[in-house]
Design an enzyme around this catalytic site. Sequence first.
Site: not given
Length: 332
Positions: A114, A259, A289
């Site tokens: 991430c 993020h 995500n």
Amino acid sequence: MRNSKIAGVGHYVPERVVTNKDLEKIMETSDEWIRERTGIVERHYFEEGVDTTSNMGAEAARKALKMAGLEATDLDMIVFATLSPDYVFPGSGVLLQRELGIKEIPALDVRNQCSGFVYALSVADQFIKTGMYNHVLVVGSEIHSSGLDFSTRGRGVSVIFGDGAGAAVLSPSESNDKGILSTHLHADGEFAEELATIDPGSNKRERLTHEMIDEGSIYPYMNGNTVFKHAVTRFPEVIQEALQQNNYKPEDIDMLIPHQANLRITSYIQQKMGLPAEKVFSNIHKYGNTTAASIPIALSEAVEEGRIKEGDLVCLAAFGSGFTWASALIRW
Ligand code: UT7
């Protein structure tokens, strides 16, 4: 030393949209649970034979190059962030290079999940700062949907992730007050297995066994509560670090792009930093995500929607598997 600036951004998501309702049909979950706990409504999944991690990255890159007014042949380097490369090896950077029809420039793959895009951005920034390169392509691209456990056992992870790609072209900035002001990278391997896909790894005599498949160790594992707790600490910390280094306060931020891990995490960061909702970008409802792709997709959308204008102070911040976390402060 000169600064680098983001001269162009672009993104690409595969055509197929998968809603929470679609997931209800294949596992024990509910639209209500997913929306409430994560803010996700739908995500995009790749089409086999059409989309790959590298060619989605190339599509995003073409858009970023167009915005920068550059040709692929102007690039001096590629930095490709992904946890879901096309092949075990080589990395997706060389495949993207081939897809763009360019030869011989270096292609570096970054494995920081991430935080991958911000890590990759920081690498590209250093090459431009030192004067070694002028134009560096930074890509974040992921195909998660071919590696998720879609049985009820995997629901805690599989409902969260989506596929997509984003890219940025970095070029030298005209002045040292503009462009990427600083980047900040961190890691703590103590928590490596709290968010990880363990198999097939190189540390076992037989890399892939039927037991691994049956037990589900080939799928991502996430200790959601632990990840959540660390995320809500590290995000504000690394944003503050970037602000302090440049003598700014939270209220100076025009756009914060975290993020896209979970809407609850984003809302927490917004409150903790004392920022109004319109200054914190969120598109997790549409894409879920997308790991290394999430920040460049969000950045590209924010620019496209006119929510980032010249002169704005933009902060990128990430936290994820490793654990790794990172930020970048940019005068647009
Ligand atoms: O991008 C990398 C960084 N990742 C993150 O930042 C993710 C951080 N963590 C999270 O966002 C949250 O921990 C999750 C969204 C992953 C999970 O939310 P939670 O509120 O922590 O839920 P939980 O894992 O504590 O599970 C609560 C309940 C459990 O049932 P019981 O034991 O209370 O009966 C789970 O089995 O919810 C159940 N559950 C589900 N129910 C319906 C877990 N997943 C699902 C699901 N649908 N998809």
